[in-house]
Design a protein around this motif. Structure first.
Motif, PDB file in Angstrom:
ATOM      1  N   UNK A 155       0.861  -1.184   0.000  1.00 31.81           N
ATOM      2  CA  UNK A 155       0.000   0.000   0.000  1.00 31.81           C
ATOM      3  C   UNK A 155       0.898   1.234   0.000  1.00 31.81           C
ATOM      4  N   UNK A 156       0.595   2.199  -0.859  1.00 29.94           N
ATOM      5  CA  UNK A 156       1.364   3.443  -0.922  1.00 29.94           C
ATOM      6  C   UNK A 156       0.787   4.452   0.066  1.00 29.94           C
ATOM      7  N   UNK A 157       1.644   5.068   0.837  1.00 30.83           N
ATOM      8  CA  UNK A 157       1.244   6.083   1.814  1.00 30.83           C
ATOM      9  C   UNK A 157       1.878   7.414   1.432  1.00 30.83           C
ATOM     10  N   UNK A 158       1.050   8.462   1.421  1.00 31.35           N
ATOM     11  CA  UNK A 158       1.509   9.809   1.073  1.00 31.35           C
ATOM     12  C   UNK A 158       1.594  10.695   2.308  1.00 31.35           C
ATOM     13  N   UNK A 159       1.339  10.110   3.470  1.00 30.95           N
ATOM     14  CA  UNK A 159       1.425  10.835   4.736  1.00 30.95           C
ATOM     15  C   UNK A 159       1.687   9.804   5.829  1.00 30.95           C
ATOM     16  N   UNK A 160       1.932  10.262   7.019  1.00 31.18           N
ATOM     17  CA  UNK A 160       2.170   9.350   8.142  1.00 31.18           C
ATOM     18  C   UNK A 160       0.944   8.462   8.355  1.00 31.18           C
ATOM     19  N   UNK A 161       1.186   7.268   8.886  1.00 33.07           N
ATOM     20  CA  UNK A 161       0.104   6.313   9.090  1.00 33.07           C
ATOM     21  C   UNK A 161       0.196   5.708  10.488  1.00 33.07           C
ATOM     22  N   UNK A 162      -0.909   5.190  10.974  1.00 33.84           N
ATOM     23  CA  UNK A 162      -0.926   4.510  12.270  1.00 33.84           C
ATOM     24  C   UNK A 162      -1.184   3.010  12.086  1.00 33.84           C
ATOM     25  N   UNK A 163      -1.000   2.504  10.860  1.00 27.69           N
ATOM     26  CA  UNK A 163      -1.204   1.080  10.595  1.00 27.69           C
ATOM     27  C   UNK A 163      -0.271   0.268  11.478  1.00 27.69           C
TER      28      UNK A 163
END
Length: 128
Positions: A46-54
């Protein structure tokens, strides 16, 4: 701790341990990465363009374009950026706040008026 130092010193004297070995007996220093986040980054396809909490209680980012295990917690300066000062209810905040957030965690607004826009992000556990 004082007793441990005494035992180590005794071992050095009795066994003639090499000084290089003693250097390795130090407590490890926890390394905290402050390298810049890489956007976009790919994690579990999965591509993230911002911080994530996954898979985390706090937002984080990758330090590589394809996640290689190097990461750090996001801060107020990572995209999207916190806006300071911001208004929440009838107060003005110049830093992340824990006011009205569950589990006593800190957050910030993404605009100058949270009351109007309701855009926010969780702050790093390193800042409160």
């Amino acid at each position: 701790m004082r007793h441990l130092v005494g035992w180590v010193w005794l071992a050095v004297c009795m066994c003639g341990l090499d000084a290089d070995l003693i250097a390795h007996l130090k407590m490890p220093i926890r390394e905290i990465f402050m390298d810049p986040c890489i956007f976009p980054f790919t994690y579990n396809d999965v591509a993230y363009h911002r911080c994530t909490a996954v898979h985390s209680d706090f937002d984080w980012c990758s330090l590589d374009s394809i996640f290689q295990g190097r990461w750090r917690y996001c801060t107020a300066t990572d995209p999207p950026m916190c806006v300071f000062p911001f208004t929440f209810r009838k107060s003005t905040f110049k830093n992340c706040t824990k006011e009205s957030f569950v589990l006593n965690r800190s957050w910030c607004s993404l605009t100058s008026d949270y009351n109007k826009d309701r855009k926010w992000k969780q702050c790093s556990p390193l800042h409160f």
